[in-house]
Design an enzyme around this catalytic site. Sequence first.
Site, PDB file in Angstrom:
ATOM      1  CG  ASP A   1      -1.959   1.009   1.297  1.00 10.14           C
ATOM      2  OD1 ASP A   1      -1.907   1.934   0.476  1.00 10.14           O
ATOM      3  OD2 ASP A   1      -2.845   0.909   2.168  1.00 10.14           O
TER       4      ASP A   1
ATOM      5  CG  HIS B   1      -8.552   1.083  -4.068  1.00 10.67           C
ATOM      6  ND1 HIS B   1      -9.456   1.851  -3.381  1.00 10.67           N
ATOM      7  CD2 HIS B   1      -7.311   1.530  -3.690  1.00 10.67           C
ATOM      8  CE1 HIS B   1      -8.805   2.718  -2.609  1.00 10.67           C
ATOM      9  NE2 HIS B   1      -7.507   2.548  -2.777  1.00 10.67           N
TER      10      HIS B   1
HETATM   11  C1  HEM Z   1      -3.798   2.725  -4.212  1.00 12.27           C
HETATM   12  C2  HEM Z   1      -5.396   0.192  -0.409  1.00 12.27           C
HETATM   13  C3  HEM Z   1      -8.055   3.981   0.995  1.00 12.27           C
HETATM   14  C4  HEM Z   1      -6.306   6.559  -2.686  1.00 12.27           C
HETATM   15  C5  HEM Z   1      -3.998   1.722  -3.304  1.00 12.27           C
HETATM   16  C6  HEM Z   1      -3.416   0.407  -3.379  1.00 12.27           C
HETATM   17  C7  HEM Z   1      -3.855  -0.292  -2.310  1.00 12.27           C
HETATM   18  C8  HEM Z   1      -4.736   0.565  -1.562  1.00 12.27           C
HETATM   19  C9  HEM Z   1      -3.508  -1.723  -1.949  1.00 12.27           C
HETATM   20  C10 HEM Z   1      -2.492  -0.100  -4.493  1.00 12.27           C
HETATM   21  C11 HEM Z   1      -1.034   0.184  -4.272  1.00 12.27           C
HETATM   22  C12 HEM Z   1      -0.669   1.630  -4.223  1.00 12.27           C
HETATM   23  O1  HEM Z   1      -0.455   2.295  -5.240  1.00 12.27           O
HETATM   24  O2  HEM Z   1      -0.619   2.121  -3.100  1.00 12.27           O
HETATM   25  C13 HEM Z   1      -6.238   1.012   0.305  1.00 12.27           C
HETATM   26  C14 HEM Z   1      -6.904   0.639   1.533  1.00 12.27           C
HETATM   27  C15 HEM Z   1      -7.653   1.713   1.918  1.00 12.27           C
HETATM   28  C16 HEM Z   1      -7.453   2.751   0.942  1.00 12.27           C
HETATM   29  C17 HEM Z   1      -6.779  -0.707   2.230  1.00 12.27           C
HETATM   30  C18 HEM Z   1      -8.515   1.900   3.128  1.00 12.27           C
HETATM   31  C19 HEM Z   1      -8.358   1.226   4.250  1.00 12.27           C
HETATM   32  C20 HEM Z   1      -7.844   5.007   0.102  1.00 12.27           C
HETATM   33  C21 HEM Z   1      -8.431   6.309   0.180  1.00 12.27           C
HETATM   34  C22 HEM Z   1      -7.926   7.035  -0.854  1.00 12.27           C
HETATM   35  C23 HEM Z   1      -7.030   6.179  -1.590  1.00 12.27           C
HETATM   36  C24 HEM Z   1      -9.394   6.788   1.270  1.00 12.27           C
HETATM   37  C25 HEM Z   1      -8.195   8.471  -1.235  1.00 12.27           C
HETATM   38  C26 HEM Z   1      -9.325   9.109  -1.026  1.00 12.27           C
HETATM   39  C27 HEM Z   1      -5.455   5.750  -3.386  1.00 12.27           C
HETATM   40  C28 HEM Z   1      -4.667   6.203  -4.510  1.00 12.27           C
HETATM   41  C29 HEM Z   1      -3.972   5.092  -4.970  1.00 12.27           C
HETATM   42  C30 HEM Z   1      -4.322   3.986  -4.100  1.00 12.27           C
HETATM   43  C31 HEM Z   1      -4.625   7.626  -5.060  1.00 12.27           C
HETATM   44  C32 HEM Z   1      -3.018   5.046  -6.172  1.00 12.27           C
HETATM   45  C33 HEM Z   1      -3.849   4.876  -7.426  1.00 12.27           C
HETATM   46  C34 HEM Z   1      -3.000   4.836  -8.685  1.00 12.27           C
HETATM   47  O3  HEM Z   1      -2.496   3.758  -9.015  1.00 12.27           O
HETATM   48  O4  HEM Z   1      -2.895   5.878  -9.342  1.00 12.27           O
HETATM   49  N1  HEM Z   1      -4.796   1.785  -2.193  1.00 12.27           N
HETATM   50  N2  HEM Z   1      -6.598   2.291  -0.017  1.00 12.27           N
HETATM   51  N3  HEM Z   1      -7.013   4.947  -0.991  1.00 12.27           N
HETATM   52  N4  HEM Z   1      -5.221   4.423  -3.160  1.00 12.27           N
HETATM   53 FE1  HEM Z   1      -5.962   3.344  -1.640  1.00 12.27          FE
END
Ligand code: HEM
Length: 375
Positions: free
Chosen positions: A193, A285
């Site tokens: 993450d 996501h």
């Molecule tokens: C990407 C998990 C909440 C925004 C990701 C990734 C995971 C992840 C596994 C893929 C790897 C990475 O690029 O980091 C989670 C979990 C969440 C959560 C478990 C809640 C418990 C959020 C929230 C936001 C967010 C609340 C924004 C409002 C993003 C963004 C990316 C991302 C901007 C990158 C997207 C890209 O590839 O351009 N998240 N996330 N996430 N997440 Fe989350």
Amino acid sequence: MRRASAVPAPAVPREEPAEASAVVDFYGEHQAGIATEPQAHCTFVALDLREDVDRAGMARLMRILTDDAARLTAGSAALADSEPELAVLPARLTVTFGFGPRVAALVPEKPSPEWLGPLPAFSVDRLDPHYGDGDVLLQVASDDPLTLAHALRMLLKDARSFATVRWHQPGFRRARGSEKPGTTMRNLFGQIDGTVNPVPGTRDFDDLVWIADRSSWAHGGTGFVLRRIGMDLDKWDRLDREGREQSVGRTLDSGAPLTGSREHDEPDFAAKNAVGFPVIAEFAHIRRARLADPSQRIFRRGYNYDEPPFGTGVSHSGLLFASFQADVTHQFVPIQRSLDELDLLNEWLVPVGSAVFVIPPGCAPGGYIGETLLG
Ligand code: HEM
């Protein structure tokens, strides 16, 4: 009776490991604890100001807290430190301060960023006011939890005649040294993450994170959003590995996009499988979190939390989702809106806390955090 003098002195004077005495500079154009490589432990605390604290009182508070933070982060005891021995190993301790709307309102003649205040409501939210808002934010982080606990106690002791604790949220990543520096963290779903994130030290990071408006007291600061997001691990247990990977659009082992083989491969959102469906699903996501406008990105610096389970559950865990961005309305809100409309991960997530702060710029020796507003 054994005499103390019988204990041989160590042949070599005891030296602390370099990791333990590592120092992150407190002073500078920007506050530390944002572009700093995330420490293993981080506690976020919000304070409520006492009714009678005015602009002068707030300035007094920030002078005291700045002095404490400058000393403690350098590995020195705070003034009147009750346990000075606990201050000697900073282990990259940082203290980052933020201001909520009430602090900004103490100086009405200096306009604050228009986004400072509660976020718009999202349909996924089940917010508990115990984890919401606040007047002053303390983000205290270190690779050593004992150092962190001591630093936070010193700060709170000095703040107590000005403010009371509103909420306190501790979070963690892997211990420092257990992985190569720079390894992307894993959350409690087991996912890597933080892969796609602006990189500190680059122009891209500076443009996305720091407020650049010389007419504003917040110039050189940033916007901070903290979302406490419950992760239903008991329900996640019932999902197979393929379903888990589909929900995000990345594999669990390397974190590679489903269209690639390595963590930092660029996802191919147009790729289709043999039967013509997108390889990275419409509900994934990473598809939903990436907006077309590259200025609508954020810097994520989150921490896991894990608290005692209650009822019949065996876990009570989640993510302290922390993001920094120059403009919360332009950057964070549209991403959260997109995730609110569609994101399979929502099946296992519940946002229970939400808070927004302006992080003021850093200061020079002799100055104090918040001087551009309060001075
Ligand atoms: C990407 C998990 C909440 C925004 C990701 C990734 C995971 C992840 C596994 C893929 C790897 C990475 O690029 O980091 C989670 C979990 C969440 C959560 C478990 C809640 C418990 C959020 C929230 C936001 C967010 C609340 C924004 C409002 C993003 C963004 C990316 C991302 C901007 C990158 C997207 C890209 O590839 O351009 N998240 N996330 N996430 N997440 Fe989350």
